[in-house]
Write a protein that holds these residues in place. Sequence first.
Motif, mmCIF file in Angstrom:
data_model
loop_
_atom_site.group_PDB
_atom_site.id
_atom_site.type_symbol
_atom_site.label_atom_id
_atom_site.label_comp_id
_atom_site.label_asym_id
_atom_site.label_seq_id
_atom_site.Cartn_x
_atom_site.Cartn_y
_atom_site.Cartn_z
ATOM 1 N N GLN A 65 -77.399 35.795 -25.097
ATOM 2 C CA GLN A 65 -79.104 35.387 -23.992
ATOM 3 C C GLN A 65 -79.329 34.863 -23.980
ATOM 4 O OE1 GLN A 65 -79.165 37.069 -27.621
ATOM 5 N NE2 GLN A 65 -81.106 36.472 -28.414
ATOM 6 N N HIS A 66 -78.610 33.327 -24.329
ATOM 7 C CA HIS A 66 -78.534 32.560 -23.557
ATOM 8 C C HIS A 66 -78.057 32.045 -21.810
ATOM 9 C CE1 HIS A 66 -80.686 30.143 -26.941
ATOM 10 N NE2 HIS A 66 -81.699 29.743 -26.491
ATOM 11 N N VAL A 67 -76.702 33.052 -22.490
ATOM 12 C CA VAL A 67 -76.293 33.019 -21.785
ATOM 13 C C VAL A 67 -75.455 34.089 -20.448
ATOM 14 C CG1 VAL A 67 -73.613 31.991 -20.987
ATOM 15 C CG2 VAL A 67 -74.482 31.298 -22.801
ATOM 16 N N LEU A 103 -75.829 29.038 -30.146
ATOM 17 C CA LEU A 103 -76.187 29.663 -29.005
ATOM 18 C C LEU A 103 -75.673 31.202 -29.282
ATOM 19 C CD1 LEU A 103 -76.496 28.318 -26.349
ATOM 20 C CD2 LEU A 103 -74.119 29.296 -25.300
ATOM 21 N N ASP A 155 -76.791 20.588 -20.726
ATOM 22 C CA ASP A 155 -77.346 21.194 -21.040
ATOM 23 C C ASP A 155 -77.242 22.936 -20.786
ATOM 24 O OD1 ASP A 155 -79.630 22.928 -21.373
ATOM 25 O OD2 ASP A 155 -81.346 22.277 -20.461
ATOM 26 N N TYR A 205 -70.005 34.464 -22.136
ATOM 27 C CA TYR A 205 -70.320 33.953 -23.621
ATOM 28 C C TYR A 205 -68.814 33.817 -24.528
ATOM 29 C CZ TYR A 205 -72.066 34.299 -28.699
ATOM 30 O OH TYR A 205 -71.902 33.472 -30.044
ATOM 31 N N GLN A 245 -79.121 25.692 -21.012
ATOM 32 C CA GLN A 245 -79.110 26.796 -20.942
ATOM 33 C C GLN A 245 -80.115 26.685 -19.230
ATOM 34 O OE1 GLN A 245 -83.036 28.369 -23.263
ATOM 35 N NE2 GLN A 245 -81.797 26.509 -24.758
ATOM 36 N N THR A 246 -79.556 25.443 -18.417
ATOM 37 C CA THR A 246 -79.660 25.655 -17.453
ATOM 38 C C THR A 246 -78.981 25.276 -16.203
ATOM 39 O OG1 THR A 246 -79.543 22.962 -17.523
ATOM 40 C CG2 THR A 246 -82.339 23.543 -17.565
ATOM 41 N N ARG A 305 -78.364 37.092 -19.014
ATOM 42 C CA ARG A 305 -79.464 36.931 -18.900
ATOM 43 C C ARG A 305 -79.399 39.037 -17.980
ATOM 44 N NH1 ARG A 305 -82.568 32.315 -16.038
ATOM 45 N NH2 ARG A 305 -80.570 32.887 -15.038
ATOM 46 N N ARG A 344 -77.074 28.416 -15.684
ATOM 47 C CA ARG A 344 -77.049 29.018 -14.468
ATOM 48 C C ARG A 344 -78.350 29.209 -13.396
ATOM 49 N NH1 ARG A 344 -74.469 34.413 -15.201
ATOM 50 N NH2 ARG A 344 -73.750 34.492 -16.578
#
Lengths: 292, 246
Positions: free
Chosen positions: B242-244, B239, B195, B225, B197-198, B246, B200
């Motif tokens: 901004q998913h990666v 993807l 996953d 990215y 998104q988690t 922040r 980081r």
Amino acid sequence: MSYTAWILLTGALVGVNCGLVGTFLVLRKMAMLSDAISHSVLLGIVGAYLVSHQLQGPSMLIGALIVGLLTAFFVQFLHQSGVQADAAIGVVFTALFAVGVILISLFADRVHLDVEHALMGEIAFVPWDVLEINGVTLGPKAVWLLGFVLIVNLFVIIVGYKELKISSFDPEMAMTLGIPVLFIHYVLMGMLSLTTVASFDSVGAILVVAMLIVPSATAYLWTDRLSIMLVLSALFGVLSSFIGYIFAAWLNVSISGSMAVASGVLFTLTFFFSPKHGLIGKWLQKRQSPTC
Amino acid sequence: MKPLTVNQLTVAYQRQAVLEDVSFSVPEGKLIGIIGPNGAGKSTLMKAILDLIPRVKGDISIYGKPYKQQRHLVGYVPQRGSVDWDFPTNALDVVLMGRYGHIGLWKRPRKEDVAVAMQCLEKVGMTSYAKRQISQLSGGQQQRVFLARALAQDASIYLMDEPFVGVDAATEKAIIELLNELKAKGKTVLVVHHDLQTVRDYFDWVLLLNKQVIAAGPTEEVFTYENLQKTYGGKLAFLSPQHVVR
């Protein structure tokens, strides 16, 4: 001891030996390897006869052990070289069994062994083939042979219980811990070969598969603990041979055939009625908890 | 000394290279994510580290020595689907298997080992399920049992193959708390993770893998990215940056 008592004891020993070894075969999803080894050990028996000129305990055990391990090794080797596991089993055991059949027919005049006897066995003859030392009769040879194999099986299972358990449940984890998984596999194949050849005289090569797999598959449906599964499996093996003998005596039919049928009946009853895993038990559980 | 160093590792299945010339070493006491698309060789890397599969070339060392001499330092959590959960055994028994390396070959587990196994079940919140047959546990509970088994190994490095796959949110949270506890004790934990998104939130350090090492280093430096595009190729269309970042 009476004739019937010897047969019952022989049947019980076959049941216990097959039940113990069969448990691990069922759990390792290797049921068909027992089919393979039970056939290919025929070559071991014939080979042992041609070398030692006797169809007796020790030489027969050694011959079966060698060919049984060879079978397991060839199957493993072919499988690792990219042949499908079931095809590898099919190729190896038919080839080795066929060589055994050819050797029997080639030396038919010298080998007191026919293919039918090897396949079907004849427990009814067991009590007459007795061990005699210095003129003292010590009971049927088959009982001594099966008793010796039982000691070997019990020894391995007691000493290697945790290793057998983890290498059956999670072989990769076992390997990372340094447990000799492949060695244990071959030890188990050795136990299977010995068990098969010791049961040969009584139940034959085909029905020994029934005695190895069916009581274990039955026990699997009764319990959630490996130790209890081993005990139950042995118990179902003994029960199958006793019930089988009673029916055979009553209907005057093949004893080994009845034993296998009895094990099948026990399995079928369990399949429907076992409290946890039986079809009816499962149906009742569903009814009691309609939410799931 | 580095807990794990992999040097020029190449692994092939039937002449098809799965890992090519993989080299990296990881720092001690970090949570490390191994990230890459399906077929990138993430599980293969773990199995090669554990000496479960043959390698074409390369060396792997655990605190400076080959795995065979350092087994007791490494704990393993395989993929949940790698075993048959219908096996006749209970949760406590499975956790006890984590002690087998300490107990030694052909010896019986002692009372202390059972006590350690119970403590490990407690750490994953599974005490009341100790005697439960493993097929009667939910996916998340099975994963906790596997985690407890690795804890029972009392290792310095933990390798975990997709521990978050198919578990409920509560279990995921419990696992990540446990991983942070291990880190606080100075343990090094490598996790194959899917996953993005988690990443980081969970990991201090990442290894981006797609047959080769794309990048390895602290998450904030390496998890960019551009690197993810290199790792996933065209498959990353879903993807956005901004998913990666922040």
